[in-house]
Design a protein around this motif. Sequence first.
Motif, PDB file in Angstrom:
ATOM      1  N   GLY A   9       0.814  -1.205   0.000  1.00  0.00           N
ATOM      2  CA  GLY A   9       0.000   0.000   0.000  1.00  0.00           C
ATOM      3  C   GLY A   9       0.851   1.260   0.000  1.00  0.00           C
ATOM      4  O   GLY A   9       2.070   1.207   0.144  1.00  0.00           O
ATOM      5  N   GLY A  10       0.176   2.389  -0.184  1.00  0.00           N
ATOM      6  CA  GLY A  10       0.888   3.652  -0.176  1.00  0.00           C
ATOM      7  C   GLY A  10       0.078   4.742  -0.832  1.00  0.00           C
ATOM      8  O   GLY A  10      -1.116   4.563  -1.115  1.00  0.00           O
ATOM      9  N   LEU A  11       0.730   5.857  -1.075  1.00  0.00           N
ATOM     10  CA  LEU A  11       0.108   7.001  -1.722  1.00  0.00           C
ATOM     11  C   LEU A  11       0.414   6.939  -3.216  1.00  0.00           C
ATOM     12  O   LEU A  11       1.581   6.802  -3.615  1.00  0.00           O
ATOM     13  CB  LEU A  11       0.655   8.293  -1.128  1.00  0.00           C
ATOM     14  N   VAL A  12      -0.620   7.066  -4.027  1.00  0.00           N
ATOM     15  CA  VAL A  12      -0.449   6.978  -5.470  1.00  0.00           C
ATOM     16  C   VAL A  12      -1.369   7.995  -6.136  1.00  0.00           C
ATOM     17  O   VAL A  12      -2.450   8.302  -5.612  1.00  0.00           O
ATOM     18  CB  VAL A  12      -0.737   5.547  -5.969  1.00  0.00           C
ATOM     19  N   GLN A  13      -0.932   8.514  -7.261  1.00  0.00           N
ATOM     20  CA  GLN A  13      -1.747   9.480  -7.988  1.00  0.00           C
ATOM     21  C   GLN A  13      -2.860   8.788  -8.769  1.00  0.00           C
ATOM     22  O   GLN A  13      -2.712   7.628  -9.177  1.00  0.00           O
ATOM     23  CB  GLN A  13      -0.870  10.266  -8.958  1.00  0.00           C
ATOM     24  N   PRO A  14      -3.963   9.469  -8.994  1.00  0.00           N
ATOM     25  CA  PRO A  14      -5.032   8.883  -9.814  1.00  0.00           C
ATOM     26  C   PRO A  14      -4.504   8.454 -11.177  1.00  0.00           C
ATOM     27  O   PRO A  14      -3.677   9.134 -11.786  1.00  0.00           O
ATOM     28  CB  PRO A  14      -6.029  10.036  -9.948  1.00  0.00           C
ATOM     29  N   GLY A  15      -4.990   7.303 -11.627  1.00  0.00           N
ATOM     30  CA  GLY A  15      -4.571   6.755 -12.907  1.00  0.00           C
ATOM     31  C   GLY A  15      -3.370   5.839 -12.847  1.00  0.00           C
ATOM     32  O   GLY A  15      -3.088   5.130 -13.814  1.00  0.00           O
ATOM     33  N   ARG A  16      -2.665   5.841 -11.721  1.00  0.00           N
ATOM     34  CA  ARG A  16      -1.488   4.984 -11.580  1.00  0.00           C
ATOM     35  C   ARG A  16      -1.878   3.606 -11.048  1.00  0.00           C
ATOM     36  O   ARG A  16      -3.060   3.319 -10.827  1.00  0.00           O
ATOM     37  CB  ARG A  16      -0.477   5.658 -10.644  1.00  0.00           C
ATOM     38  N   SER A  17      -0.870   2.775 -10.865  1.00  0.00           N
ATOM     39  CA  SER A  17      -1.093   1.384 -10.454  1.00  0.00           C
ATOM     40  C   SER A  17      -0.378   1.067  -9.150  1.00  0.00           C
ATOM     41  O   SER A  17       0.616   1.705  -8.795  1.00  0.00           O
ATOM     42  CB  SER A  17      -0.588   0.426 -11.541  1.00  0.00           C
ATOM     43  N   LEU A  18      -0.895   0.063  -8.481  1.00  0.00           N
ATOM     44  CA  LEU A  18      -0.257  -0.513  -7.292  1.00  0.00           C
ATOM     45  C   LEU A  18      -0.509  -2.009  -7.302  1.00  0.00           C
ATOM     46  O   LEU A  18      -1.557  -2.465  -7.805  1.00  0.00           O
ATOM     47  CB  LEU A  18      -0.844   0.058  -6.003  1.00  0.00           C
ATOM     48  N   ARG A  19       0.425  -2.750  -6.740  1.00  0.00           N
ATOM     49  CA  ARG A  19       0.196  -4.174  -6.541  1.00  0.00           C
ATOM     50  C   ARG A  19       0.317  -4.483  -5.057  1.00  0.00           C
ATOM     51  O   ARG A  19       1.362  -4.235  -4.439  1.00  0.00           O
ATOM     52  CB  ARG A  19       1.190  -5.026  -7.329  1.00  0.00           C
ATOM     53  N   LEU A  20      -0.742  -5.014  -4.516  1.00  0.00           N
ATOM     54  CA  LEU A  20      -0.740  -5.448  -3.119  1.00  0.00           C
ATOM     55  C   LEU A  20      -0.398  -6.928  -3.040  1.00  0.00           C
ATOM     56  O   LEU A  20      -0.758  -7.704  -3.928  1.00  0.00           O
ATOM     57  CB  LEU A  20      -2.106  -5.204  -2.481  1.00  0.00           C
ATOM     58  N   SER A  21       0.292  -7.271  -1.970  1.00  0.00           N
ATOM     59  CA  SER A  21       0.647  -8.671  -1.718  1.00  0.00           C
ATOM     60  C   SER A  21       0.021  -9.123  -0.414  1.00  0.00           C
ATOM     61  O   SER A  21      -0.091  -8.343   0.530  1.00  0.00           O
ATOM     62  CB  SER A  21       2.161  -8.838  -1.640  1.00  0.00           C
ATOM     63  N   CYS A  22      -0.347 -10.376  -0.387  1.00  0.00           N
ATOM     64  CA  CYS A  22      -0.863 -11.010   0.830  1.00  0.00           C
ATOM     65  C   CYS A  22      -0.043 -12.274   1.050  1.00  0.00           C
ATOM     66  O   CYS A  22      -0.228 -13.271   0.341  1.00  0.00           O
ATOM     67  CB  CYS A  22      -2.337 -11.333   0.663  1.00  0.00           C
ATOM     68  N   ALA A  23       0.865 -12.201   1.992  1.00  0.00           N
ATOM     69  CA  ALA A  23       1.725 -13.344   2.304  1.00  0.00           C
ATOM     70  C   ALA A  23       1.062 -14.195   3.373  1.00  0.00           C
ATOM     71  O   ALA A  23       0.760 -13.705   4.467  1.00  0.00           O
ATOM     72  CB  ALA A  23       3.087 -12.865   2.771  1.00  0.00           C
ATOM     73  N   ALA A  24       0.844 -15.459   3.046  1.00  0.00           N
ATOM     74  CA  ALA A  24       0.158 -16.368   3.958  1.00  0.00           C
ATOM     75  C   ALA A  24       1.161 -17.306   4.628  1.00  0.00           C
ATOM     76  O   ALA A  24       2.146 -17.726   4.000  1.00  0.00           O
ATOM     77  CB  ALA A  24      -0.877 -17.178   3.194  1.00  0.00           C
ATOM     78  N   SER A  25       0.885 -17.636   5.872  1.00  0.00           N
ATOM     79  CA  SER A  25       1.696 -18.626   6.578  1.00  0.00           C
ATOM     80  C   SER A  25       0.798 -19.426   7.509  1.00  0.00           C
ATOM     81  O   SER A  25      -0.291 -18.980   7.875  1.00  0.00           O
ATOM     82  CB  SER A  25       2.827 -17.952   7.358  1.00  0.00           C
ATOM     83  N   GLY A  26       1.261 -20.612   7.855  1.00  0.00           N
ATOM     84  CA  GLY A  26       0.487 -21.471   8.746  1.00  0.00           C
ATOM     85  C   GLY A  26      -0.518 -22.347   8.023  1.00  0.00           C
ATOM     86  O   GLY A  26      -1.214 -23.135   8.671  1.00  0.00           O
ATOM     87  N   PHE A  27      -0.609 -22.198   6.712  1.00  0.00           N
ATOM     88  CA  PHE A  27      -1.482 -23.045   5.902  1.00  0.00           C
ATOM     89  C   PHE A  27      -1.027 -22.936   4.453  1.00  0.00           C
ATOM     90  O   PHE A  27      -0.248 -22.050   4.101  1.00  0.00           O
ATOM     91  CB  PHE A  27      -2.948 -22.627   6.031  1.00  0.00           C
ATOM     92  N   SER A  28      -1.532 -23.818   3.616  1.00  0.00           N
ATOM     93  CA  SER A  28      -1.157 -23.805   2.206  1.00  0.00           C
ATOM     94  C   SER A  28      -2.279 -23.244   1.340  1.00  0.00           C
ATOM     95  O   SER A  28      -3.445 -23.604   1.504  1.00  0.00           O
ATOM     96  CB  SER A  28      -0.845 -25.232   1.741  1.00  0.00           C
ATOM     97  N   LEU A  29      -1.885 -22.359   0.426  1.00  0.00           N
ATOM     98  CA  LEU A  29      -2.863 -21.807  -0.507  1.00  0.00           C
ATOM     99  C   LEU A  29      -3.437 -22.873  -1.432  1.00  0.00           C
ATOM    100  O   LEU A  29      -4.435 -22.624  -2.109  1.00  0.00           O
ATOM    101  CB  LEU A  29      -2.219 -20.695  -1.349  1.00  0.00           C
ATOM    102  N   ASP A  30      -2.845 -24.024  -1.478  1.00  0.00           N
ATOM    103  CA  ASP A  30      -3.351 -25.111  -2.327  1.00  0.00           C
ATOM    104  C   ASP A  30      -4.781 -25.504  -1.953  1.00  0.00           C
ATOM    105  O   ASP A  30      -5.496 -26.090  -2.764  1.00  0.00           O
ATOM    106  CB  ASP A  30      -2.463 -26.344  -2.192  1.00  0.00           C
ATOM    107  N   TYR A  31      -5.184 -25.181  -0.723  1.00  0.00           N
ATOM    108  CA  TYR A  31      -6.455 -25.706  -0.222  1.00  0.00           C
ATOM    109  C   TYR A  31      -7.486 -24.644   0.122  1.00  0.00           C
ATOM    110  O   TYR A  31      -8.619 -24.990   0.499  1.00  0.00           O
ATOM    111  CB  TYR A  31      -6.186 -26.555   1.016  1.00  0.00           C
ATOM    112  N   TYR A  32      -7.106 -23.369  -0.005  1.00  0.00           N
ATOM    113  CA  TYR A  32      -8.013 -22.326   0.458  1.00  0.00           C
ATOM    114  C   TYR A  32      -8.172 -21.202  -0.561  1.00  0.00           C
ATOM    115  O   TYR A  32      -7.244 -20.898  -1.311  1.00  0.00           O
ATOM    116  CB  TYR A  32      -7.509 -21.729   1.773  1.00  0.00           C
ATOM    117  N   ALA A  33      -9.339 -20.579  -0.516  1.00  0.00           N
ATOM    118  CA  ALA A  33      -9.566 -19.354  -1.284  1.00  0.00           C
ATOM    119  C   ALA A  33      -9.130 -18.154  -0.458  1.00  0.00           C
ATOM    120  O   ALA A  33      -9.206 -18.170   0.772  1.00  0.00           O
ATOM    121  CB  ALA A  33     -11.050 -19.220  -1.631  1.00  0.00           C
ATOM    122  N   ILE A  34      -8.688 -17.125  -1.168  1.00  0.00           N
ATOM    123  CA  ILE A  34      -8.263 -15.885  -0.524  1.00  0.00           C
ATOM    124  C   ILE A  34      -9.009 -14.719  -1.153  1.00  0.00           C
ATOM    125  O   ILE A  34      -9.129 -14.642  -2.390  1.00  0.00           O
ATOM    126  CB  ILE A  34      -6.754 -15.649  -0.695  1.00  0.00           C
TER     127      ILE A  34
END
Length: 121
Positions: A9-34
């Motif tokens: 996250g952060g401050l961005v001007q209108p029209g620009r892009s950002l990519r958010l990340s969600c790092a998971a631990s304690g379980f495997s993404l193979d089995y769950y929806a996020i």
Amino acid sequence: QVQLVESGGGLVQPGRSLRLSCAASGFSLDYYAIGWFRQAPGKEREGVLCISNSDVKTYYVDSVKGRFTISRDNAKNTVYLQMNSLKPEDTAVYYCARSPGSRCSRGMSYWGKGTLVTVSS
């Protein structure tokens, strides 16, 4: 111990892009929806996008269609939210959350602490 940690996250001007990340631990993404959710100042939290364990994507809000996409990297146990053509109304705290099972659900089991996205000139 299940943990979800958002970043990007952060401050961005209108029209620009950002990519958010969600790092998971304690379980495997193979089995769950996020899912990604957001809460704008003074408003209720709303769902944005969700991805199942089989890569089925569900949009919860029409306003991000054509601008936001969701993806996952199971090797890194991380889910991404790519946000393009950002608008001031996208300003919110963005949260990722884990579904109780493999399919997308509005009733999520675990939540991250959120990352703030501010879209402003």
